[in-house]
Scaffold this active site. Structure first.
Site, PDB file in Angstrom:
ATOM      1  CE  LYS A 119     -35.092 -12.322  -9.226  1.00 54.96           C
ATOM      2  NZ  LYS A 119     -35.632 -12.825  -8.057  1.00 54.96           N
ATOM      3  CB  ALA A 173     -37.569  -5.183  -3.221  1.00 50.67           C
ATOM      4  N   GLY A 222     -34.095  -9.009  -7.473  1.00 50.99           N
ATOM      5  CA  GLY A 222     -32.653  -9.501  -7.742  1.00 50.99           C
ATOM      6  C   GLY A 222     -31.801  -8.231  -7.871  1.00 50.99           C
ATOM      7  CB  SER A 280     -28.776 -11.337  -7.579  1.00 51.16           C
ATOM      8  OG  SER A 280     -28.706 -12.061  -6.403  1.00 51.16           O
ATOM      9  CB  SER A 281     -29.571  -7.749 -11.430  1.00 51.23           C
ATOM     10  OG  SER A 281     -29.624  -7.308 -12.658  1.00 51.23           O
ATOM     11  CG  ASP A 314     -32.214 -14.860  -7.794  1.00 45.56           C
ATOM     12  OD1 ASP A 314     -32.709 -15.804  -8.142  1.00 45.56           O
ATOM     13  OD2 ASP A 314     -32.944 -14.015  -6.779  1.00 45.56           O
TER      14      ASP A 314
END
Length: 273
Positions: free
Chosen positions: A10, A92, A95, A98-99, A126
């Site tokens: 992301k 980093a 995301g 979260s992804s 996110d």
């Protein structure tokens, strides 16, 4: 039935911090896109819950209840074995966790599990936009999503290896009530048009992240000086930075040149959509 799912990186093309709620959550206005690089997960239903982590960036990633992947599966009531291949640097600003969690929720839904409405946002700001996994304007604390129409953007993602914790970056913000993006995002005929508009926007977390990790400044300088770069900016809370280019060839050339100069940096030429 086993499922294999992709968890794309992301990228925050913009990130305006527009306020802070009484409960401490920050209000955001961000234009988010997704890359054609990311982590991969395999989910095999069964009794119990187990997580295996492998891949380029597996080191330091928990394989238990601390991992968002585990929390997503547990929240959806899914059980079985999950194999997570970490190809994205973690912590980093792109995301990754979260992804990964969003990919688990999509897979669980595909296997007939009902996903509680509040679950994605409870896992992180996110996660809802990663569930959508397409160009979107993200507002509020991450719950307000509006699809955005953007041309495909050729880009280079670069992470210099610095880990920048999100909490200290937000704590170092000079202002927590900056202006949002314009009310309407205009249509763009080309990547050049999009980059020109993006230059008028911001990532409000870039300055505090740079103060915590000065190597971000070098990363941005290298991206900005690369041939054909239209725009360079940090994504999320850092330390990953990106540059946009007019062609895929230009993005790959920049990846070769910066990668050769900094072999210890993570560089990935991608298309953002």
């Amino acid at each position: 039935m086993a499922a294999e799912v992709f968890a794309p990186a992301k990228i925050n093309l913009t990130l305006h911090v527009t306020g802070r709620r009484a409960d401490g959550y920050h209000l955001l206005d961000s234009l988010v896109v997704f890359a054609d690089t990311g982590d991969r997960l395999q989910l095999d239903p069964g009794p119990g819950l187990a997580l295996e982590v492998s891949g380029l960036f597996a080191e330091g990633v928990p394989a238990d209840h601390r991992n968002l992947v585990w929390k997503a599966a547990a929240g959806a009531g899914w059980t079985g074995r999950i194999r997570l291949s970490k190809q994205l640097p973690h912590g980093a600003g792109i995301g990754g966790g979260s992804s990964d969690a969003a990919a688990v929720l999509r897979a669980a839904a595909g296997q007939g599990r009902r996903i509680p409405d509040a679950l994605p946002l409870s896992l992180g700001a996110d996660v809802p936009v990663c569930m959508a996994s397409r160009a979107s304007r993200m507002q509020g604390i991450g719950e307000q999503l509006t699809p955005a129409e953007l041309p495909p953007l050729h880009a280079l993602l670069v992470n210099p290896g610095a880990h920048v914790p999100t909490g200290p970056v937000f704590s170092a913000l000079a202002s927590r009530a900056s202006p949002p993006m314009p009310q309407d995002i205009p249509p763009f005929a080309s990547a050049e048009d999009c980059a020109a508009w993006l230059k008028e926007q911001r990532n409000d977390l870039e300055a505090p992240a740079l103060a915590l990790a000065p190597v971000i400044d070098r990363t941005l300088a290298d991206l900005r000086s690369s041939r054909g770069a239209l725009l360079a900016r940090m994504s999320g809370s850092g330390a990953t930075c990106f540059a946009l280019y007019p062609t895929k060839k230009a993005a790959h050339m920049a990846a070769y040149e910066i990668g050769a100069e900094h072999p210890d940096w993570w560089c990935s030429a991608v298309t953002l959509t």
